[in-house]
Design a protein around this motif. Structure first.
Motif, PDB file in Angstrom:
ATOM      1  N   TRP A  82       0.858  -1.188   0.000  1.00 46.08           N
ATOM      2  CA  TRP A  82       0.000   0.000   0.000  1.00 46.08           C
ATOM      3  C   TRP A  82       0.893   1.236   0.000  1.00 46.08           C
ATOM      4  O   TRP A  82       2.102   1.125   0.140  1.00 46.08           O
ATOM      5  N   ARG A 215      -8.753  -5.727  -1.247  1.00 47.99           N
ATOM      6  CA  ARG A 215      -9.444  -4.433  -1.222  1.00 47.99           C
ATOM      7  C   ARG A 215     -10.577  -4.446  -0.192  1.00 47.99           C
ATOM      8  O   ARG A 215     -10.823  -3.448   0.484  1.00 47.99           O
ATOM      9  N   ASP A 225      -9.257   4.472   0.032  1.00 44.67           N
ATOM     10  CA  ASP A 225      -8.346   3.497  -0.580  1.00 44.67           C
ATOM     11  C   ASP A 225      -6.906   3.873  -0.265  1.00 44.67           C
ATOM     12  O   ASP A 225      -6.520   5.046  -0.418  1.00 44.67           O
TER      13      ASP A 225
END
Length: 227
Positions: A82, A215, A225
């Motif tokens: 991420w 996700r 996100d």
């Protein structure tokens, strides 16, 4: 053994029964299940996760680690899992100003010896308008008590404070700061003696990325996100 950061919600914390929970803990459990090897998950201070992976007492670390030249000499890295960014946090009523003039008008705070503290030190403005704190909790206390107007912190690390009762009067002061020095890819780390584990970790993360479960895991813990 897999090390995760301790007392850092929503990444890792203990529930009322003393059971570890959080985003990094869930990733650690997924790795244990998918790599098909017995493993134990241990919550440790961030520095101890780095040391444990470096010296081999930990095989894997899931601790929000950014890749640096120094760390590359001591551990192996998965592919990025991420993207970390940094944001200012302050009272909702605080007047919005351009970032370039923030230090002129407000007292700015950060955790010492971080990317955020180094970046604030380069902004123009009075020296007294920059303060550093050893721990994130102490910095958040300073915000609540009015000792500083804005704090610059990793964006996701502020969520637990903003969702708490004492953080109710605070919010992000605009979007994440658009500065390369304040962002970076986050990796899972692996002890250098086990390069084959990096391939297994990458395979697991690729698989849960393809099937959509990664996700779904992100949105279980974050309102935006982070990929």
């Amino acid at each position: 053994m897999i090390g995760v950061t301790a007392a850092s919600p929503p990444f890792a914390s203990e529930d009322a029964n003393g059971v570890l929970q959080g985003f990094n803990v869930d990733i650690a459990h997924i790795l244990c299940q998918q790599i098909h090897q017995p493993c134990r998950i241990e919550a440790l201070p961030f520095a101890d996760v780095l040391k444990g992976v470096s010296d081999g007492s930990l095989t894997i670390g899931v601790a929000n680690v950014l890749r640096t030249p120094d760390r590359e000499q001591k551990m192996l890295f998965s592919r990025p899992i991420w993207r970390s960014t940094s944001s200012f946090v302050g009272r909702r009523t605080l007047e919005r100003l351009p970032i370039s003039s923030l230090r002129e008008h407000h007292v700015l705070c950060s955790v010492s010896d971080t990317r955020q503290s180094a970046w604030l030190a380069r902004l123009s403005g009075p020296k007294a308008h920059v303060r550093e704190y050893t721990h994130r909790n102490t910095l958040q206390d300073a915000l609540v008590e009015g000792a500083c107007d804005l704090a610059l912190l990793p964006t996701v690390n502020v969520l637990d404070f903003l969702n708490s009762e004492r953080g109710g009067a605070f919010d992000y002061y605009g979007p994440p700061v658009d500065e390369p020095a304040l962002s970076g890819d986050v990796h899972i780390i692996v002890t250098p003696s086990r390069p084959e584990v990096v391939k297994k970790v990458d395979a697991v993360m690729d698989a849960i990325g393809r099937d959509g479960s990664y996700r779904a895991l992100i949105y279980r813990y974050f309102p935006f996100d982070i990929l």
